[in-house]
Every structure is written in C-alpha cells, then in structure tokens.
Design a protein around this motif. Structure first.
Motif, PDB file in Angstrom:
ATOM      1  N   LYS A 157       0.994   4.234  -2.952  1.00  0.00           N
ATOM      2  CA  LYS A 157       0.611   5.450  -2.857  1.00  0.00           C
ATOM      3  C   LYS A 157       1.959   6.303  -3.208  1.00  0.00           C
ATOM      4  N   GLY A 198      -3.516   4.530  -5.264  1.00  0.00           N
ATOM      5  CA  GLY A 198      -2.855   3.676  -4.287  1.00  0.00           C
ATOM      6  C   GLY A 198      -3.536   3.466  -2.985  1.00  0.00           C
ATOM      7  N   GLU A 199      -4.288   4.678  -2.496  1.00  0.00           N
ATOM      8  CA  GLU A 199      -4.863   4.444  -1.233  1.00  0.00           C
ATOM      9  C   GLU A 199      -6.268   3.731  -1.497  1.00  0.00           C
ATOM     10  N   ARG A 208       0.775  -1.338   0.106  1.00  0.00           N
ATOM     11  CA  ARG A 208       0.010  -0.006  -0.035  1.00  0.00           C
ATOM     12  C   ARG A 208       0.988   1.225  -0.029  1.00  0.00           C
ATOM     13  N   SER A 209       1.985   1.195   0.989  1.00  0.00           N
ATOM     14  CA  SER A 209       2.745   2.476   0.842  1.00  0.00           C
ATOM     15  C   SER A 209       3.361   2.940  -0.626  1.00  0.00           C
TER      16      SER A 209
END
Length: 264
Positions: A206, A212-213, A202-203
């Motif tokens: 983003k 990505g969020e 996820r990081s």
C-alpha cells in the motif's frame, strides 16, 4: 478494500511432477470434481502450473472443464523474444502459446538455480513487457526468521519488485508469500504467523502503489486440505500457492473449495 472482498486464487505448483499419464489423470480427476460441484471464477480463481513440457497439453485438456482453470508457467527466461538460447522459453513464446500467467522468484529458483535479484527483475520486466501476469514469490529462510529478519527480508523482496514495476503494471501482479522453511517439509506457519506476515506485505504494498489494497496475496508453504480453512479465515490471506497437495485432485479441490466458501 477488505481481504474478503478480494477474489481468492488457489494455484497448484506441480514442480517437476508428474509423468504425462499421471498428469492427464490428475487433470481429468480435477475436472470431475469441478463438474460435480463447480467453483466459479467469482468465488475462487483456480490455476495449475505444470512442467514446461506439460503446459500446452494441460491447457488443451482444461478447455472443456466445467469452470475456467488457468494454466501457469513455472518460470520463464531472462532473455526476451526468440534466438539462439538453447533450453530457454521466453515470455513472448509463452504469450504466443496462450499462457497468460507465470511464477517468478520461487525459492527453489532462488536457492537451487541462482536466480538472484538481477535475474528475477529481468524476468519480471520481460513478463510484464509481454503482457503476462506474474505470481511473484517472496519468503524467508528458517535462519532469517529465527534471527528476527523475516519481515525485513520479505519487504526487501517486495521493494526489488517495485523497482521494475510501473504503477499501471501492478494490476498484473499477485504476490505469494512462502516461508522457505515450510516448503515441502510438512511444517506450516501458524495461521497467526502467516496472517502477520501477510499484513506486513499488504502494508508495504500500500505504500508502494494504490493497487496494494486490492492485490491478492497468496500463502504457500505445505498448504493442505486440513489447514486450508484456517488459513482462508485470515483476512490478508487471499489464496494459496499449493505444492504437494496439488498433485492430488481431491486435496487440491478441497483447498479451492475452502477458500471459495470462507471468502464468499
């Protein structure tokens, strides 16, 4: 957006299974479970990925299901369009047949059939050009995990994808994390380990795209009815790519139910 606000996906990857008569019975049983206790598309998106020869029969059989169940191709050709390419099925042929989703980069394709970065990115480009949505698989081997390279390997696979996806196309992407050592072995990454990798993915996403969020990140690796609830409780696990348990309608339904209930 919190993980709980992302609609979960539960996708059954049938791999090279089953025979046609069993396929028909499997879908009929799944339809019965969904008729008795429906799971809406708002609660959880449900999909199955049959063999290529079963794609259209399964799609047809699902048309009268109580809820919308999507049909996903397990793979597609690195060659676009039509032509003299014996044995291949292109993105355009899938789209023309009403298939809107495809798996790309599954570890079995990478390891057993030589799908390297170049081939995978060609498949991604073809799929997106044909307006297909992709479920892009990433994951590390046991050796890579034990040597401390797991995060590096997985994030590199995400970067490989980013090299060929435009910002607008990220809305057509779902990521599936599948630790290779847990596929078909009965072993499963602990919920804490799976969540840690999903948080890293996820990081990374983003940093690559504003989408990505909100992208769904699925876990794949011996997901069963027995561990689905614990996996669903992890904030960055937005569903499951299910292997063996998808060949049992009751187990597959229970996995979808677990994600629908926990994430609501």
């Amino acid at each position: 957006m919190s993980g709980s606000a992302i609609t979960p996906w539960v996708v059954g990857n049938w791999k090279m299974n089953p025979m046609q008569s069993d396929s028909q019975q499997l879908i009929q049983s799944l339809k019965q479970y969904l008729q008795a206790a429906p799971i809406s598309a708002q609660q959880c998106r449900i999909a199955v990925a049959p063999t290529a020869i079963a794609l259209l029969p399964v799609q047809q059989q699902l048309k009268d299901a109580a809820v919308d169940v999507l049909t996903v191709a397990q793979d597609l050709s690195r060659v676009a369009g039509t032509g003299a390419y014996t044995g291949e099925v292109s993105a355009e042929l899938l789209k023309d047949s009403g298939i809107e989703h495809v798996l790309i980069g599954h570890s079995e394709r990478r390891e057993l059939f030589g799908d390297n970065v170049q081939i995978i990115t060609e498949k991604v480009k073809n799929a997106l050009k044909a307006d297909l949505s992709i479920i892009y698989c990433v994951g590390e081997s046991l050796e890579q995990r034990e040597s401390g390279q797991a995060e590096q390997v997985v994030l590199q696979q995400i970067c490989d994808l980013a090299n060929v996806v435009s910002n607008a196309q990220w809305t057509k992407v779902i990521v599936a994390y599948e630790p290779i050592w847990a596929i078909g072995t009965g072993k499963t990454a602990s919920p804490a380990d799976a969540q840690a990798m999903h948080a890293n993915i996820r990081s990374g996403l983003k940093q690559l795209t504003p989408h990505g969020e909100t992208m769904a990140i699925l876990y794949g690796g011996s997901v069963k009815a027995e561990n689905a609830e614990a996996l669903a409780a992890c904030p960055d696990i937005n569903g499951a790519l299910v292997g063996g348990a998808a060949l049992n309608a009751e187990s597959f339904y229970q996995i979808a139910q677990a994600f629908a209930q926990v994430k609501k």
